[in-house]
Design an enzyme around this catalytic site. Structure first.
Site, PDB file in Angstrom:
ATOM      1  NE  ARG A  10      -3.602   2.285   2.548  1.00  0.00           N
ATOM      2  CZ  ARG A  10      -3.326   3.620   2.580  1.00  0.00           C
ATOM      3  NH1 ARG A  10      -1.935   3.894   2.962  1.00  0.00           N
ATOM      4  NH2 ARG A  10      -4.209   4.404   2.677  1.00  0.00           N
ATOM      5  CB  THR A  15       5.394   6.026  -2.649  1.00  0.00           C
ATOM      6  OG1 THR A  15       5.481   5.863  -1.282  1.00  0.00           O
ATOM      7  CG2 THR A  15       6.721   6.810  -3.133  1.00  0.00           C
ATOM      8  CB  ALA A  25       1.797  19.549  -9.435  1.00  0.00           C
ATOM      9  CB  VAL A  51      18.911  31.728  11.125  1.00  0.00           C
ATOM     10  CG1 VAL A  51      18.555  33.132  10.473  1.00  0.00           C
ATOM     11  CG2 VAL A  51      19.138  30.631   9.969  1.00  0.00           C
ATOM     12  CD  GLU A  70      -0.160  26.977  -6.536  1.00  0.00           C
ATOM     13  OE1 GLU A  70      -0.870  26.520  -7.428  1.00  0.00           O
ATOM     14  OE2 GLU A  70      -0.001  28.094  -5.763  1.00  0.00           O
ATOM     15  CD1 TRP A  87     -17.752  32.197 -13.955  1.00  0.00           C
ATOM     16  CD2 TRP A  87     -19.866  32.492 -13.416  1.00  0.00           C
ATOM     17  NE1 TRP A  87     -17.814  32.944 -12.551  1.00  0.00           N
ATOM     18  CE2 TRP A  87     -19.116  33.081 -12.287  1.00  0.00           C
ATOM     19  CE3 TRP A  87     -21.384  32.510 -13.263  1.00  0.00           C
ATOM     20  CZ2 TRP A  87     -19.801  33.682 -11.143  1.00  0.00           C
ATOM     21  CZ3 TRP A  87     -21.630  32.908 -12.124  1.00  0.00           C
ATOM     22  CH2 TRP A  87     -21.057  33.605 -11.167  1.00  0.00           C
ATOM     23  CG  ASP A  96     -12.615  33.790  -6.761  1.00  0.00           C
ATOM     24  OD1 ASP A  96     -11.665  33.485  -7.727  1.00  0.00           O
ATOM     25  OD2 ASP A  96     -13.461  34.367  -6.944  1.00  0.00           O
ATOM     26  CB  SER A  99      -6.743  31.952  -5.553  1.00  0.00           C
ATOM     27  OG  SER A  99      -5.824  32.841  -5.827  1.00  0.00           O
TER      28      SER A  99
END
Length: 123
Positions: A10, A15, A25, A51, A70, A87, A96, A99
Site C-alpha cells: 500500500r 508513493t 503539478a 540563523v 498550492e 461559469w 477563489d 487562491s
C-alpha cells in the site's frame, strides 16, 4: 490503489500516486514550478544565513507550506474544471478560496522570513 493492498504494498502504491501527482503539478502548473524553484533557492539561502537551526527549520517549513497549499489549490482547480467549462458562482468561489489559501500561506512565509531576519539583524 489496487483493492486489498496492505502494509508495504500500500505504501509503495501510495508513493507512486504521489510522485505521479508531483509530476503532473510540475507539468501543468506554472505557479507550482515557480514556488518549487523559490523554495529550493531560499532553502539554500537559509543555510547561509546566520540563523539558529530551529529558525532555519521554521523558514524552510514556511516555504514548504506554500507548496503544499498550492498542490491543494491545483487539485481543487482541476476538479472544478473537470465538472465543466461554463461559469458557475460556486465553481468561481471554490477557485477563489483556493487562491486565497495560497495567498495567506505566502504572506505567512514572508512574515516568517522577515521576522527571523529582522530579529537576527537587530538583536
Amino acid at each position: 490503489m489496487k483493492p486489498n493492498t496492505k502494509g508495504l504494498t500500500r505504501v509503495i502504491y501510495a508513493t507512486c500516486y504521489s510522485w505521479k501527482g508531483m509530476k503532473a503539478a510540475w507539468k501543468y502548473e506554472a505557479a507550482f514550478r515557480q514556488e518549487i524553484i523559490l523554495m529550493i533557492t531560499l532553502s539554500f539561502l537559509a543555510y547561509i544565513l546566520p540563523v539558529t537551526a530551529l529558525e532555519r527549520v521554521v523558514m524552510i517549513f514556511s516555504l514548504a507550506l506554500v507548496v503544499v497549499v498550492e498542490l491543494i489549490n491545483s487539485s481543487i482547480e482541476a476538479a472544478v474544471d473537470r465538472i465543466g467549462d461554463e461559469w458557475h458562482e460556486l465553481s468561481g468561489r471554490a477557485k477563489d478560496i483556493g487562491s486565497a489559501a495560497v495567498f495567506v500561506s505566502l504572506i505567512l512565509a514572508i512574515f516568517t522570513w522577515i521576522s527571523i531576519l529582522v530579529d537576527n539583524l537587530v538583536g
